[in-house]
Design a protein around this motif. Structure first.
Motif: not given
Length: 202
Positions: A154, A141, A175, A102-104, A169, A133
């Motif tokens: 990031y 997104v 997020i 998962t990217e935040a 989430k 994300t």
């Protein structure tokens, strides 16, 4: 209903449901829901809008900012995130226990980057720091950052999670994190930072 009036309704709903409900004398549940009848009777909306207007604004909002429910025959509305009201604890937030790819990503502006680079990300009066994300041009997104963002931070999610920073989430895919005990995500958790042209800033 004109497009302009829908925009005004959306802005008023955002303010009331995220920040102003208590100040304006509206009963708000721990989950963040307010009676639609009470909302429509607010001085800024009274005799200007109805339930169908609210349903339409909820349905067409590209960020999926709001959620409606019918509770024992009573329509209620809440904001999906962005609260500064300490009385609200969203039970629908799903804890992120493992990064699993998962990217935040936090989107901000050039004018803010110098301070963030030194001090980290802060809640800034809200209950949580917001992350998407993906980037604004990613069709998957829905929400999490403004399309006009100029700087993209990031987060090293595995490191932050291992250090006890909590992430959640929301129902519309944003997020959220309240950061450390001071409401901050320190710069040591920044995996990389780049601008809108792809230039690395960190």
């Amino acid at each position: 209903m004109s497009f302009e009036k829908d925009i005004q309704l959306s802005k008023t709903l955002s303010w009331l449901l995220r920040h102003g409900a208590v100040k304006e004398g509206l009963h708000i549940s721990r989950e963040g829901f307010v009676s639609v009848v009470d909302i429509l009777n607010h001085k800024s909306l009274r005799n200007r809008y109805n339930l169908e207007d609210i349903k339409r604004v909820v349905d067409v909002n590209d960020k999926q900012r709001f959620r409606l429910r019918c509770n024992d025959g009573i329509w209620e509305i809440c904001a999906n995130q962005g609260h500064s009201l300490k009385a609200v604890e969203d039970p629908d937030l799903v804890p992120i226990l493992e990064a699993n790819g998962t990217e935040a990503i936090h989107g901000t502006y050039n004018k803010n980057w110098h301070a963030i680079k030194k001090q980290g990300l802060k809640c800034m009066g809200r209950n949580h720091i917001h992350f998407a994300t993906g980037l604004p041009d990613d069709r998957a997104v829905v929400s999490g950052m403004r399309k006009t963002a100029e700087v993209f931070i990031y987060i090293n999610l595995p490191l932050a999670l291992s250090d006890g920073i909590k992430f959640f989430k929301s129902t519309n895919g944003v997020i959220l994190s309240s950061g450390n005990d001071k409401g901050i995500i320190d710069p040591k958790y920044f995996l990389k930072v780049c601008d809108s042209n792809g230039k690395f800033l960190l």
